[in-house]
Structure formats: C-alpha cells, structure tokens
Design a protein around this motif. Structure first.
Motif, PDB file in Angstrom:
ATOM      1  N   PHE A 186       0.314 -16.159   1.640  1.00  0.00           N
ATOM      2  CA  PHE A 186       1.602 -15.641   1.183  1.00  0.00           C
ATOM      3  C   PHE A 186       1.584 -15.340  -0.310  1.00  0.00           C
ATOM      4  CE2 PHE A 186       5.834 -16.695  -0.660  1.00  0.00           C
ATOM      5  CZ  PHE A 186       6.529 -15.601  -0.174  1.00  0.00           C
ATOM      6  N   PHE A 236       0.765 -11.880  -0.560  1.00  0.00           N
ATOM      7  CA  PHE A 236       1.932 -11.042  -0.304  1.00  0.00           C
ATOM      8  C   PHE A 236       2.720 -10.869  -1.605  1.00  0.00           C
ATOM      9  CE2 PHE A 236       2.741 -11.757   4.532  1.00  0.00           C
ATOM     10  CZ  PHE A 236       1.373 -11.746   4.783  1.00  0.00           C
ATOM     11  N   THR A 253       1.082  -8.542  -4.034  1.00  0.00           N
ATOM     12  CA  THR A 253       1.266  -7.134  -3.677  1.00  0.00           C
ATOM     13  C   THR A 253       2.663  -6.658  -4.060  1.00  0.00           C
ATOM     14  OG1 THR A 253      -0.271  -7.493  -1.836  1.00  0.00           O
ATOM     15  CG2 THR A 253       1.008  -5.462  -1.810  1.00  0.00           C
ATOM     16  N   PRO A 301      -0.744  -8.083   2.748  1.00  0.00           N
ATOM     17  CA  PRO A 301       0.355  -8.118   3.722  1.00  0.00           C
ATOM     18  C   PRO A 301       0.436  -6.846   4.554  1.00  0.00           C
ATOM     19  CG  PRO A 301       1.206  -7.524   1.567  1.00  0.00           C
ATOM     20  CD  PRO A 301      -0.262  -7.832   1.377  1.00  0.00           C
ATOM     21  N   TYR A 354       8.615 -10.722   6.152  1.00  0.00           N
ATOM     22  CA  TYR A 354       8.170  -9.409   6.604  1.00  0.00           C
ATOM     23  C   TYR A 354       9.299  -8.377   6.621  1.00  0.00           C
ATOM     24  CZ  TYR A 354       4.193 -12.083   8.449  1.00  0.00           C
ATOM     25  OH  TYR A 354       3.098 -12.899   8.587  1.00  0.00           O
ATOM     26  N   TYR A 393       7.835  -3.901  -1.046  1.00  0.00           N
ATOM     27  CA  TYR A 393       6.691  -3.122  -1.512  1.00  0.00           C
ATOM     28  C   TYR A 393       7.110  -1.691  -1.817  1.00  0.00           C
ATOM     29  CZ  TYR A 393       4.794  -7.018   1.109  1.00  0.00           C
ATOM     30  OH  TYR A 393       4.564  -8.268   1.610  1.00  0.00           O
ATOM     31  N   SER A 441      -4.516  -5.821   7.252  1.00  0.00           N
ATOM     32  CA  SER A 441      -5.024  -6.063   5.899  1.00  0.00           C
ATOM     33  C   SER A 441      -5.834  -4.882   5.388  1.00  0.00           C
ATOM     34  CB  SER A 441      -5.890  -7.332   5.877  1.00  0.00           C
ATOM     35  OG  SER A 441      -5.125  -8.479   6.168  1.00  0.00           O
TER      36      SER A 441
END
Length: 456
Positions: free
Chosen positions: A169, A172, A175, A195, A319, A385, A413
C-alpha cells in the motif's frame, strides 16, 4: 499548495548499531481542504549514522543532518512503521548516503491512532464515518509533502526533494504522490505496490480470488493430510455456530473467520504457517474434542484486524475513485464455489479480502460496525491517480513486481508500470509479496541495480 507541517517535538537518541534515531512529532490539518476541521499529530522516526556518537558538538553533524532524505511508506493500509533499527534494510539505505524517515501514516502507530475507542470520541456514526474518509492515500501524501517541507526548510532549494520507498500500500501512496506532487520527489522505489488503475475493487478481487485458489492448491499439494484436518475443524466450528467458540478478545471464531488464515499464503513461509495452525487445531480435536486456549490464541494473533481497524474498514476504498465499494469481496466470492461452505471437496481459505461478517466476529470491528457500513456505501471518493501526469512523469521510478503476488495482481502492476513514463521494473517469480522483509538482500539488489543502470 501544501504548507509545511508544524514541528512539535524532536528528540534524538543513540541506539546499538551506531545509529542516531530522532523521534519527531508534527501537526498537520486533518482535512487539507478544510483547515477548520482540526489537526492530527503525526509521528515518525528518522535514522542516520552516528560516526561520532558521543560528541553532539561535532562540526560535521550539521552537514550529516542535511543528508538527502529517504522516506519509507509502510504497507497496509492501517499499519505503523517499525523503528529503523528493526528494519533489515536500514543500513543499506544509510550506506547509500541517505538519512531515513519511517513515518507512521495518519491513524497508525503514534500518529493520532484510529481505534474503536478513539473513533468513538469523534461523535455519532456519520461523524465517525466522515472522519474515516481522511485516512486514504490522497491525505497521506499531503502529510508527506507537509513533513518534507518542514524537514528541508533550511536546505538549499536544489536539495529539498526527497526519495520515497513504498511497500505494498505504500507503493499505492507513492503512485498517488507521483500523480499530484511530483515536484517534491527525487526518485521513487516501489516494492510489490504498483496499484491497479481502476475506479473500484471488483476487478481487483476477480483476479485475486483466482490467485488465492492457486495458493490453496499449492497448500494442499504440500500438505495433503490437511484436507481432512481442515474439514474436521470447519465441521466443529459450523456445529457450534458463528458465536459459540469465544476468543480471549471477546470475538468469536466462526468457520469463515478460520478461512481467513489464507491471508498468510501470500508471504514467504505462509503455507507452512497455516499448516502449523491446522496441525495444532487438529491435534486438539483428536485429543480433547475442542480447541484449547493456546490454539485459539495462535489463530487469533495471526489475524490482526482488531489491532488495525483501518486495514479492515478502508481496505476496499483504497481502490475507489468516484464509486462505492459495497463490500466488493463479499459480492465477488459468490462466483467462486471453491470457497463455499459446506463443501464436499477441499475447503479453501480466503486471502486479503474483507467481509461484512467480520463486523460481528471481531470484537473491535463490532464497535465500529455502523461507520464501517457507511464507508462501504460511500461513493464520492476523490481521484487517487492522474493518468496524464503519470504519462509525462519525469521522476525516476524503480519497482519490484512479483509474478506470484497474491495481494497485488501482476498484470495490473505491469499495466501501471507501462503508464508511468520511465518506470523500470525488476520482475521475478522467485519472491512473494513480503520480499522486502523476507528476501531483503535479493530484492534490494535487483531494484537498486535498475537505479544504478547495472542491468542496462
């Protein structure tokens, strides 16, 4: 524009191994878009080498204190960091000329921890649910920026960027960092944490359930005698119902909770860990006809959902972008009869999935059931993102990707790696998700070779 965090306290100590550890407390807004919503206290430990540990007046000490920063983001969500001296990779980072910062992400460790009791202080169920929305990656990276600015305020402008290392995580979060605050980053290292670029968790679990099935097959191939053992244990638990087998935490061991031991399958040695628990439980049944306290305690300790409620409550929302999770794992599992109970064939364990039954089976989660249900139905999650920004990324990114990762899908990924301009990947089928702990020398060597162009 993120303002620098307020430094509340910094105290430095020497620890064995010639490390200088500083304990930091910072103050940041709980909601960066609404400063009036209150503040959070964040905690982190930093480490650097103590070449002259007894001399605090060392004229070189100020120079060392301005070494480039390397911040570690723990996996989770909802888990605190170990102190640097307890990480196997700390000296590797320090030997490369950095000083290391291990941050307890908001809500974890000493960073205004979220527990059932502390959450209850916030107000009624809707207020608690609203508070929980502030603990995703989008807020965590703002904390990082605020702390970076505080710690580098006296640095020359060209040295104020820092390096981020994200595990699971934490990757994540890294990112998300690349998406919205790349100006603060010098380079990024990601271990098992690229992620999926999705708006909700359904497709994630579609893929991960298939990987969990493969791990179950590997488990029973190695320990075929456990097929009957697991059936007998589950039969006992189903016979006495979901709430009869009480645990010391005041929770209960149901058959479905027992299935959650498969969470261990994704780590090095995880299959053996589950076998040891099954063997112990089976031995209890053959000798006494019930599970002893020691066995129940071992099972309970292997699943830390009570100790890390953010892990359970926010696991699916990590998510979500503009969608509600609506207990995705519970909905998707209906497609896979391998996990159904009762069952004629081998009983399969589940993996890193959260289910609504947990809000009754786990004593601490029981206390946050109402806000957790509200979180599961919440849809207005902001973006995590920026695909356009990732496509024009200029920050060097180096990522370890595990083909047999049970927690983070390999194909997702690699798709994300392709979306981050300049991202280099170290791909292996010889390691599992926890390689940064269990195979630290090998995985560090592979990822740092990308950075040093050894593999070009």
């Amino acid at each position: 524009m993120i303002a620098a965090a307020k430094i509340l306290e910094q105290r430095t100590h020497l620890v064995p191994g010639k490390l200088k550890i500083t304990e930091h407390f910072f103050e940041v807004p709980r909601d960066y878009t609404k400063p009036s919503a209150g503040t959070l206290k964040l905690f982190a430990r930093s480490a650097r080498k103590a070449e002259r540990p007894a001399d605090n007046s060392d004229p070189e000490d100020k120079k060392r204190s301005q070494l480039p920063w390397f911040v570690y983001l723990q996996g989770g969500p909802g888990f605190e960091c170990r102190s640097p001296q307890n990480n196997a990779w700390t000296n590797t980072i320090l030997d490369k000329g950095y000083q290391l910062l291990c941050l307890d992400q908001r809500g974890t460790g000493l960073s205004t921890p979220v527990t059932a009791s502390t959450l209850g202080l916030r107000g009624n169920d809707p207020v608690q649910a609203n508070y929980l929305k502030s603990f995703r990656a989008d807020s965590i990276v703002k904390d990082c920026e605020a702390i970076r600015k505080a710690l580098t305020a006296d640095y020359p402008a060209e040295k104020q960027k820092w390096t981020v290392m994200g595990q699971s995580f934490g990757g994540f979060c890294a990112t998300t960092y690349l998406s919205f605050y790349p100006e603060g980053l010098k380079e990024v290292f990601i271990f098992g944490g690229l992620p999926p670029m999705v708006n909700g968790p359904d497709e994630v679990y579609e893929r991960l359930y298939k990987k969990v099935i493969q791990r179950n097959e590997a488990y029973y191939q190695k320990y075929p005698e456990d097929v009957d053992r697991v059936k007998k244990i589950v039969t006992l638990l189903q016979k006495f119902g979901d709430s009869t087998v009480r645990l010391s935490s005041e929770g209960s061991l149901s058959a479905r909770r027992f299935q959650q031991l498969g969470l261990q399958f994704g780590a090095h040695g995880g299959i053996d860990t589950v076998h040891e628990l099954v063997l112990r439980a089976s031995s209890d049944l053959s000798q006494f006809g019930h599970l002893t306290r020691g066995t129940l305690s071992s099972i309970e300790q292997s699943l830390s959902f009570d100790e890390n409620i953010l892990y359970s409550v926010l696991h699916e929302p990590i998510y979500c972008q503009g969608t509600a999770s609506n207990w995705s794992a519970e909905r998707i599992i209906q497609k896979y009869s391998e996990f159904s109970l009762p069952k004629d064939g081998p009983i399969y364990f589940t993996g890193e999935m959260m289910y609504p039954f947990m809000l009754n089976a786990y004593s601490e989660l029981r206390k946050v059931k109402a806000p957790a249900e509200l979180i599961a139905s919440y849809a207005d999650w902001p973006s995590l993102y920026s695909l356009p920004q990732l496509a024009q990324n200029t920050v060097p990114v180096y990522a370890a990707v595990y083909i047999d990762d049970m927690y983070v899908d390999f194909d997702f990924s690699m798709d994300t790696a392709g979306r981050i301009k300049g991202c280099k990947t170290f791909v292996t089928n010889a390691m599992y998700h926890d390689a940064v702990r269990s195979r630290v020398d090998d995985v560090m060597k592979g990822v740092w070779a990308l950075r040093d162009d050894v593999m070009d």
